[in-house]
Design an enzyme around this catalytic site. Sequence first.
Site, PDB file in Angstrom:
ATOM      1  CG  ASP A 136      11.259 -10.787   0.627  1.00 52.08           C
ATOM      2  OD1 ASP A 136      11.795  -9.676   0.479  1.00 52.08           O
ATOM      3  OD2 ASP A 136      10.432 -11.276  -0.166  1.00 52.08           O
TER       4      ASP A 136
ATOM      5  CG  ASP B 189      10.850  -5.121  -0.600  1.00 49.73           C
ATOM      6  OD1 ASP B 189      10.259  -5.782  -1.470  1.00 49.73           O
ATOM      7  OD2 ASP B 189      10.338  -4.132  -0.035  1.00 49.73           O
TER       8      ASP B 189
ATOM      9  CD  GLU C 149      10.958  -5.313  -5.597  1.00 52.95           C
ATOM     10  OE1 GLU C 149       9.823  -5.509  -6.024  1.00 52.95           O
ATOM     11  OE2 GLU C 149      11.160  -4.702  -4.539  1.00 52.95           O
TER      12      GLU C 149
ATOM     13  CG  HIS D  52       5.087 -11.114  -4.055  1.00 56.18           C
ATOM     14  ND1 HIS D  52       6.375 -11.156  -4.540  1.00 56.18           N
ATOM     15  CD2 HIS D  52       5.033 -10.027  -3.260  1.00 56.18           C
ATOM     16  CE1 HIS D  52       7.063 -10.147  -4.052  1.00 56.18           C
ATOM     17  NE2 HIS D  52       6.269  -9.446  -3.270  1.00 56.18           N
ATOM     18  CG  ASP D  53       5.056  -7.248  -5.868  1.00 52.92           C
ATOM     19  OD1 ASP D  53       4.311  -7.451  -4.891  1.00 52.92           O
ATOM     20  OD2 ASP D  53       6.250  -6.911  -5.767  1.00 52.92           O
TER      21      ASP D  53
HETATM   22  O1  TEU Z   1       7.662  -4.184  -4.373  1.00 51.74           O
HETATM   23  C1  TEU Z   1       8.212  -3.003  -4.901  1.00 51.74           C
HETATM   24  C2  TEU Z   1       7.292  -2.131  -5.568  1.00 51.74           C
HETATM   25  O2  TEU Z   1       7.663  -1.008  -5.867  1.00 51.74           O
HETATM   26  C3  TEU Z   1       5.917  -2.531  -5.814  1.00 51.74           C
HETATM   27  O3  TEU Z   1       5.125  -1.467  -5.415  1.00 51.74           O
HETATM   28  C4  TEU Z   1       5.685  -2.800  -7.239  1.00 51.74           C
HETATM   29  O4  TEU Z   1       6.049  -1.688  -7.991  1.00 51.74           O
HETATM   30  C5  TEU Z   1       4.226  -3.031  -7.437  1.00 51.74           C
HETATM   31  O5  TEU Z   1       3.840  -3.967  -6.500  1.00 51.74           O
HETATM   32  C6  TEU Z   1       3.883  -3.596  -8.781  1.00 51.74           C
HETATM   33  O6  TEU Z   1       2.474  -3.568  -8.900  1.00 51.74           O
HETATM   34  C7  TEU Z   1       8.186  -4.664  -3.187  1.00 51.74           C
HETATM   35  C8  TEU Z   1       7.481  -5.961  -2.800  1.00 51.74           C
HETATM   36  O7  TEU Z   1       7.752  -6.938  -3.751  1.00 51.74           O
HETATM   37  C9  TEU Z   1       6.004  -5.686  -2.637  1.00 51.74           C
HETATM   38  O8  TEU Z   1       5.268  -6.842  -2.386  1.00 51.74           O
HETATM   39  C10 TEU Z   1       5.864  -4.709  -1.495  1.00 51.74           C
HETATM   40  O9  TEU Z   1       4.520  -4.332  -1.381  1.00 51.74           O
HETATM   41  C11 TEU Z   1       6.731  -3.463  -1.688  1.00 51.74           C
HETATM   42  O10 TEU Z   1       8.049  -3.758  -2.125  1.00 51.74           O
HETATM   43  C12 TEU Z   1       6.877  -2.753  -0.376  1.00 51.74           C
HETATM   44  O11 TEU Z   1       7.660  -3.530   0.490  1.00 51.74           O
END
Ligand code: TEU
Length: 555
Positions: free
Chosen positions: A101, A203, A256, A329-330
Amino acid sequence: MSDLDRRWWKEAVVYQIYPRSFNDTTGDGNGDLPGITEKLDYLAELGVDVVWLSPVYDSPMHDNGYDIRDYRAINPMFGTMADFDEMLAGLHDRGIRLMMDLVVNHTSSEHRWFRRSRQSRENPYRDYYHWRPPADDGGPPTNWRSFFSGSAWTFDEATGRYYLHLFDETQPDLNWSNPEVRAAVFEMMRFWLDKGVDGFRMDVIPLLSKPPFEDLDDPAAGSLHDHYAHGPRIHEYLGEMYDRVLSDYDVMTVGEGYAIGSDQVSDYAGDDDRALQSFFQFDHVEIGRGDDDRHEPRDWSLPELKAALTRWDEAFGDEAWPSVFLGNHDLPRAVSYFGDDRPAYRRRSAKLLATLLLTLRGTPYVYQGDEIGMTNAPFESLEDFRDVETINDVQERVAAGADRETLLEQHRALGRDNARTPMQWTDGPEAGFTDGTPWLLVNPNHETVNVDDERADPDSVLHYYRRLITLRHEHDVLVYGDYELMAPDHRSVYAYRRVLGDAEVLVALNFSDTTTSVPAPEAFTGTAPTFLLGTHAEAEPTAPLQPYEGRIYAL
Ligand code: TEU
């Protein structure tokens, strides 16, 4: 089919590991690298080709590693560099590649660059980040909001200036317009590539270049990604990343891609000579969220899901390669969000979703635990959550008078911690994830949803995933074939063809809990279809689809 423009990363099936929740070998309640190494045979058995490993770099873990303190060191919570090397060698021994990542929109506020940057306005690291004087009223320089609630600017007493953080205040944004920042990031990328890693998941990549620091008309309206993405120099930075680093390696890259529009595909990605071969688009996973309040669940319909995936298949077209996923994971667990996690339907709808994921065009990403049909967790109170996004949202909205029950309901449905509960290996204490106290609750349904049971049952979700992965590897049409949607308006069946030269595959998926006839039975006229695989027993192509039944035929 010899003229196919083959790429290993198009043929790969990727498995995402969220290391804190995968497997703990030390008893501290957190997963670790030796825990992954211990499970490599499990991954090999599943048949995946690539692992995307969420961040394992040194970090204070305010955002579980997406806040990096040292890009070249391993977080002691996860082990040592020797543990990392051993895991990497173990993956490679099994023919599995590793994607790391790459989180370079921001660092942790504990990174030494930021610690120096905040010391004085003259510090050589000052311009590594975005510092601005207060607005005339002494408040933040602009009305920008953070993705994780509150202002995107935090005042720093030491130098009387605000710094920008699009995420948590512990995640200051790097200033990519500073060539020293870019050089430092590119050198760091080489460090990992020279160790033998095989690619990067990047990311929030469209955020690297910032738009002008000006007030937004309405910072609460629409998606923040739309407000901040695609700054004027983004493509210059990505081009430089390719020229100065990636062009020297045979690697796999995926961005992403929040906020990348379907008309911007070729701006961002392409097969060759580009930093990004592909990116994740999020329209299909956003369909169950409110337009203005993304924490609020919204009803969605199957035609909307089909429309989103189909629009993006067309948008990628021949310009760039799609990446497909139903969870990460989000996000909430796929089976709870897109499927039906009631006990009677959990397994079959998990298999149904697996069928979709592994027969769409594009590289499929399996999120850890989805291969055994893990579900959302029954969080009992707001105190059960650990995620910074949830905690900040609750704090802000409770202060504004929101009802705690409503917040609990929303985060239970959509909160990121749903995907982060520990991997369920056994029906024993803490699901065999740890001998200690897990950092986040273990889902009590591990008594029936766990790897041990899934392994023992030939009819399990796990074995079905294995068969699907094998099938994908055996049939070029499932990788390279065109995707053609059938019956777009059908409310309960998602059906499509994959076509490559003379090879043709038909997929029919019943997304409902009632028996439904197969749309477009004429697709089978004059053919002698072969049943390739299905969630249920082999059946005639025109036989009605049982609740959550999915079938794949070769025509
Ligand atoms: O996520 C990008 C992001 O904008 C997230 O806030 C997403 O919109 C949200 O989690 C959805 O509920 C990336 C990573 O995948 C995330 O884990 C990180 O927290 C974020 O960037 C900051 O690095």
